[in-house]
Write a protein that holds these residues in place. Structure first.
Motif, mmCIF file in Angstrom:
data_model
loop_
_atom_site.group_PDB
_atom_site.id
_atom_site.type_symbol
_atom_site.label_atom_id
_atom_site.label_comp_id
_atom_site.label_asym_id
_atom_site.label_seq_id
_atom_site.Cartn_x
_atom_site.Cartn_y
_atom_site.Cartn_z
ATOM 1 N N VAL A 292 0.723 -1.273 0.183
ATOM 2 C CA VAL A 292 0.007 0.020 -0.079
ATOM 3 C C VAL A 292 0.915 1.251 0.089
ATOM 4 N N ARG A 293 1.853 1.175 0.893
ATOM 5 C CA ARG A 293 2.865 2.572 0.748
ATOM 6 C C ARG A 293 3.621 2.718 -0.565
ATOM 7 N N CYS A 294 3.871 1.584 -1.273
ATOM 8 C CA CYS A 294 4.204 1.585 -2.508
ATOM 9 C C CYS A 294 3.303 2.312 -3.615
ATOM 10 N N VAL A 295 2.090 1.728 -3.468
ATOM 11 C CA VAL A 295 1.117 2.301 -4.336
ATOM 12 C C VAL A 295 0.796 3.788 -3.925
ATOM 13 N N ALA A 296 0.954 4.086 -2.894
ATOM 14 C CA ALA A 296 0.812 5.637 -2.546
ATOM 15 C C ALA A 296 1.809 6.352 -3.145
ATOM 16 N N ASP B 7 -9.820 -6.563 -1.712
ATOM 17 C CA ASP B 7 -10.884 -7.354 -1.215
ATOM 18 C C ASP B 7 -11.039 -6.725 0.450
ATOM 19 N N LYS B 8 -10.138 -6.715 1.167
ATOM 20 C CA LYS B 8 -10.083 -6.392 2.596
ATOM 21 C C LYS B 8 -10.686 -5.126 2.768
ATOM 22 N N LEU B 9 -10.374 -4.221 1.749
ATOM 23 C CA LEU B 9 -10.493 -2.933 2.037
ATOM 24 C C LEU B 9 -11.899 -2.355 1.385
ATOM 25 N N GLY B 10 -12.575 -3.152 0.568
ATOM 26 C CA GLY B 10 -13.676 -3.242 -0.100
ATOM 27 C C GLY B 10 -13.649 -2.135 -1.246
ATOM 28 N N VAL B 11 -12.414 -2.004 -1.981
ATOM 29 C CA VAL B 11 -12.262 -0.939 -2.852
ATOM 30 C C VAL B 11 -11.959 -1.771 -4.393
ATOM 31 N N SER B 12 -11.794 -1.080 -5.256
ATOM 32 C CA SER B 12 -11.510 -1.763 -6.808
ATOM 33 C C SER B 12 -10.486 -1.246 -7.530
ATOM 34 N N ARG C 282 -6.700 1.490 -7.449
ATOM 35 C CA ARG C 282 -5.375 1.761 -6.724
ATOM 36 C C ARG C 282 -5.671 3.403 -6.169
ATOM 37 N N VAL C 283 -6.470 4.133 -6.806
ATOM 38 C CA VAL C 283 -6.410 5.637 -6.308
ATOM 39 C C VAL C 283 -7.365 5.482 -4.967
ATOM 40 N N GLU C 284 -8.267 4.437 -4.818
ATOM 41 C CA GLU C 284 -9.342 4.279 -3.721
ATOM 42 C C GLU C 284 -8.386 3.720 -2.695
ATOM 43 N N VAL C 285 -7.444 2.896 -3.009
ATOM 44 C CA VAL C 285 -6.541 2.470 -1.818
ATOM 45 C C VAL C 285 -5.835 3.498 -1.183
ATOM 46 N N VAL C 286 -5.238 4.561 -2.057
ATOM 47 C CA VAL C 286 -4.653 5.591 -1.513
ATOM 48 C C VAL C 286 -5.450 6.488 -0.549
ATOM 49 N N LEU C 287 -6.632 6.667 -1.136
ATOM 50 C CA LEU C 287 -7.737 7.587 -0.373
ATOM 51 C C LEU C 287 -8.018 6.810 0.991
ATOM 52 N N SER D 211 -10.479 3.888 13.572
ATOM 53 C CA SER D 211 -10.983 4.011 12.213
ATOM 54 C C SER D 211 -12.280 3.445 11.785
ATOM 55 N N PRO D 212 -12.972 3.659 11.103
ATOM 56 C CA PRO D 212 -14.442 3.152 10.786
ATOM 57 C C PRO D 212 -13.950 1.899 9.907
ATOM 58 N N SER D 213 -14.850 0.861 9.933
ATOM 59 C CA SER D 213 -14.587 -0.513 9.356
ATOM 60 C C SER D 213 -15.070 -0.275 7.901
ATOM 61 N N PRO D 214 -13.951 -0.677 7.074
ATOM 62 C CA PRO D 214 -14.120 -0.434 5.750
ATOM 63 C C PRO D 214 -15.635 -0.793 5.093
#
Length: 245
Positions: A153-157, A185-190, A192-197, A211-214
């Protein structure tokens, strides 16, 4: 472009349903609870206070996370863009942009997408790199990602490609892709930019706030038209329903 002009334009667009506006800031939460808008557009500056809109957005996001937020900015300055996403916004829109772009922005955010141009995303990536060490946790404080997944995730960011991530972490590209699929899957996103956000929103929280549950991000069916709530709060505009440029 003032708020009344934006309101009038949205009312004329048959794709939107404009809801009654709260009379002042103090009644915003009551209105959101009652109307349950899917998208809400809030001006950064309200009643002469340049930060009041961010405070309102943060409160809406905290109590009604299902309502997606678009921040209306006077300009795409780094500090305002970063603060908007930190407050829980899913999109940012500058007053200097066209009314046609505003409609597209609301529709995209309504469908679970992020609305921001390349410059604004760059601001976000830079801010994430300056943030505290990343820990992706749920509401109970349990870490959602493994140590290696957090490294990915840090690398994606940082904006690295799969090949660059593989080289840095000593992995194959195929393994990196598998890590990304598990992270999505764990964060409920689809995307890369959503992972960063998602990661940035967690990094921006104080340690005292869990932090709220994803939440899963899903496209809204096209059958119901997006509801748009226009606020007469000076100069705030709210829009709601059920970015990328």
């Amino acid at each position: 472009m003032n708020s009344q002009l934006l309101t009038t334009a949205l009312e004329r667009d048959k794709r939107f349903q404009v809801l009654d506006s709260p009379a002042d800031v103090s009644t915003v939460m009551t209105a959101v609870s009652k109307e349950k808008p899917a998208v809400i557009l809030i001006s950064a500056e309200i009643d002469g206070n340049p930060r009041r809109g961010f405070e309102v957005a943060r409160e809406v996001h905290s109590l009604h996370s299902e309502t997606r937020i678009v921040m209306l900015l006077d300009s795409s300055e780094r500090s305002q863009v970063v603060e908007a996403f930190r407050a829980g916004a899913r999109g940012v829109f500058s007053r200097s942009e066209s009314l046609k772009s505003l409609a597209k922005c609301i529709l995209c955010v309504n469908q679970g997408q992020i609305w921001a141009n390349s410059k604004e995303l760059k601001f976000l990536l830079e801010a994430l790199g300056e943030a505290l060490p990343l820990r992706v946790i749920d509401a109970r404080g349990t870490e959602l990602l493994s140590r290696r997944e957090q490294e990915v995730v840090r690398c994606v960011a940082e904006g690295l490609s799969n090949r660059e991530i593989a080289q840095r972490l000593g992995l194959t590209e195929h393994t990196v892709k598998n890590y990304l699929f598990r992270i999505f899957d764990k964060l409920g996103v689809s995307k890369r930019v959503e992972v960063v956000l998602y990661a940035y929103s967690l990094s921006s929280n104080t340690e005292a706030m869990p932090s709220p549950s994803p939440a899963k991000i899903k496209a809204v069916p096209s059958s119901p038209a997006p509801h748009v709530t226009s606020s007469r709060m000076s100069p705030a505009l709210m829009s709601g329903t059920s970015s990328n440029n």
